[in-house]
Design an enzyme around this catalytic site. Structure first.
Site, short mmCIF file in Angstrom:
data_model
loop_
_atom_site.label_atom_id
_atom_site.label_comp_id
_atom_site.label_asym_id
_atom_site.label_seq_id
_atom_site.Cartn_x
_atom_site.Cartn_y
_atom_site.Cartn_z
N ASN A 1 0.82 -1.23 0.00
CA ASN A 1 0.13 0.25 -0.15
C ASN A 1 0.70 1.22 -0.11
O ASN A 1 1.42 1.41 0.89
CB ASN A 1 -0.92 -0.04 1.31
CG ASN A 1 -1.78 1.12 1.38
OD1 ASN A 1 -1.80 2.19 0.43
ND2 ASN A 1 -2.35 1.31 2.52
N TRP A 2 0.62 1.92 -0.98
CA TRP A 2 2.00 3.20 -1.14
C TRP A 2 1.31 4.12 -0.55
O TRP A 2 1.94 5.30 -0.67
CB TRP A 2 2.28 3.19 -2.74
CG TRP A 2 2.98 2.18 -3.46
CD1 TRP A 2 3.11 0.95 -2.75
CD2 TRP A 2 3.43 2.06 -4.89
NE1 TRP A 2 3.96 0.13 -3.73
CE2 TRP A 2 4.11 0.79 -4.99
CE3 TRP A 2 3.21 3.25 -5.93
CZ2 TRP A 2 4.55 0.45 -6.28
CZ3 TRP A 2 3.91 2.54 -7.11
CH2 TRP A 2 4.21 1.23 -7.05
N LYS A 3 0.15 4.32 -0.21
CA LYS A 3 -0.56 5.50 0.42
C LYS A 3 -0.54 6.79 -0.55
O LYS A 3 -0.53 6.51 -1.91
CB LYS A 3 -0.55 5.78 1.59
CG LYS A 3 -0.18 4.22 2.72
CD LYS A 3 -0.07 4.80 4.00
CE LYS A 3 -0.07 3.32 4.75
NZ LYS A 3 -0.24 3.40 6.09
N HIS B 1 -9.55 0.87 4.68
CA HIS B 1 -8.28 1.19 5.45
C HIS B 1 -8.50 2.02 6.52
O HIS B 1 -9.41 2.87 6.36
CB HIS B 1 -7.29 1.59 4.46
CG HIS B 1 -5.77 1.68 5.23
ND1 HIS B 1 -5.47 2.88 5.92
CD2 HIS B 1 -4.62 0.96 5.09
CE1 HIS B 1 -4.17 2.51 6.22
NE2 HIS B 1 -3.75 1.50 5.77
N GLU C 1 -7.00 4.32 7.53
CA GLU C 1 -6.66 5.95 7.38
C GLU C 1 -8.04 6.50 6.76
O GLU C 1 -8.53 7.77 7.26
CB GLU C 1 -5.54 6.11 6.51
CG GLU C 1 -4.37 5.86 7.40
CD GLU C 1 -2.98 5.52 6.54
OE1 GLU C 1 -3.04 5.47 5.30
OE2 GLU C 1 -2.06 4.95 7.23
N GLU D 1 -5.31 -5.27 10.53
CA GLU D 1 -4.44 -4.31 10.69
C GLU D 1 -4.75 -3.47 11.98
O GLU D 1 -5.67 -2.39 11.98
CB GLU D 1 -4.35 -3.15 9.53
CG GLU D 1 -4.02 -3.99 8.19
CD GLU D 1 -3.31 -2.74 7.19
OE1 GLU D 1 -2.53 -2.98 6.70
OE2 GLU D 1 -4.21 -1.75 6.94
N GLY E 1 2.54 2.09 10.70
CA GLY E 1 3.25 3.16 10.74
C GLY E 1 3.99 3.64 11.77
O GLY E 1 4.50 4.54 12.09
N SER F 1 3.38 -2.23 10.23
CA SER F 1 5.02 -2.30 10.60
C SER F 1 5.68 -3.45 9.99
O SER F 1 6.56 -3.91 10.51
CB SER F 1 5.07 -1.89 11.82
OG SER F 1 4.86 -0.36 12.27
N GLY G 1 2.80 -1.47 4.33
CA GLY G 1 2.85 0.09 3.89
C GLY G 1 4.26 0.65 3.49
O GLY G 1 4.78 0.40 2.58
N GLY G 2 4.72 1.30 4.64
CA GLY G 2 6.19 1.95 4.47
C GLY G 2 6.98 1.19 3.74
O GLY G 2 7.77 1.62 2.86
P1 PGA Z 1 2.73 0.29 7.63
O1 PGA Z 1 1.44 0.46 6.79
O2 PGA Z 1 3.46 -1.20 7.09
O3 PGA Z 1 3.38 1.62 7.07
O4 PGA Z 1 2.63 0.12 9.04
C1 PGA Z 1 0.54 -0.64 6.62
C2 PGA Z 1 -0.72 -0.18 6.30
O5 PGA Z 1 -1.42 1.01 6.69
O6 PGA Z 1 -1.43 -0.82 5.38
#
Ligand code: PGA
Length: 234
Positions: free
Chosen positions: A6-8, A76, A78, A148, A154, A194, A215-216
């Site tokens: 997930n590149w956000k 998600h 967010e 998640e 994050g 994470s 994500g990251g």
């Molecule tokens: P993260 O994000 O790996 O940066 O913790 C995961 C996500 O939001 O899908």
């Protein structure tokens, strides 16, 4: 094992740098076409429930299909926390995406306050059951759930394999109940929050973990390849 990145709202790596990667990528809308053109299995980060209409800022399932996109994330944390998405809205997005033939990765997970308050199970049951209540048939084959925990996203604070196992088992049992099928065993349940190349193998060693939503670490092509390699080995 299934890995999704997930590149956000980051530009992300060059799609060409990911050639040969066995994973789903979820880039921002502006990069979807490039990722499809590079031969990557590409999911959007969200999808609207109507095929078209006066919904400024939204993209529909038929529009994604036209681009060659294979699926979409829905729910998600967010989106839920920062943009006010509700369980019911997430369900409508998932339903529309599946009806159009897209795949869906639905995200569920508790906040730190919910975990500390002893509400993790309630939250996971509610989010999973509202999203997929009454879903039947072939569409179930295109469903993936990502557990998640919001406190792990994050933050560098990853859930233990035991915490993931407990939550994944609950998500599977809930799916079985609301879909009236033994779908819980068949639907892949990913862990997200994470995940890095350093901790992926320990998570993948847990039988309840069918892969990861990253994500990251998915923004770094080399790290993302390492996670995909760990998944292939695990
Ligand atoms: P993260 O994000 O790996 O940066 O913790 C995961 C996500 O939001 O899908």
């Amino acid at each position: 094992m299934l890995i999704a990145g997930n590149w956000k709202m980051f530009r992300g790596p060059d799609p060409e740098a990911l050639a040969g990667l066995d994973a789903i990528v979820c880039p921002p809308y502006t990069r979807l076409a490039d990722c499809v053109a590079a031969g990557l299995t590409t999911y959007a980060q969200n999808v609207h429930w109507e095929p078209e209409g006066a919904f400024t800022g939204e993209i529909s399932a038929p529009m994604l299909l036209e681009l060659g996109v294979a699926g979409a994330l829905v729910g998600h944390s967010e989106r839920r926390q920062l943009f006010g998405e509700t369980d019911a809205g997430v369900a409508r997005r998932a339903e529309a995406a599946l009806a159009a033939g897209l795949g869906v990765i639905a995200c569920v997970g508790e906040t730190l306050a919910e975990r500390d308050g002893g509400h993790t199970a309630d939250v996971l049951v509610r989010q999973t059951s509202v999203a997929f209540d009454g879903l039947r048939g072939e569409a179930l084959e295109r469903v993936v759930i990502a557990y998640e925990p919001v406190w792990a996203i994050g933050t560098g604070r990853v859930a233990t394999p035991e915490q993931a196992r407990e939550s994944h088992q609950l998500v599977r049992a809930t799916l079985d109940r609301v879909t009236g099928a033994h779908s819980g065993a068949r639907v892949p349940v990913l862990y997200g929050g994470s995940v890095t190349a350093a901790n992926a193998s320990a998570l993948f060693a847990e039988a309840e973990v069918d892969g990861a939503l990253v994500g990251g670490a998915s923004l770094d092509a080399a790290a993302f390849f390492r996670i995909a390699t760990a998944a292939a080995a695990g």
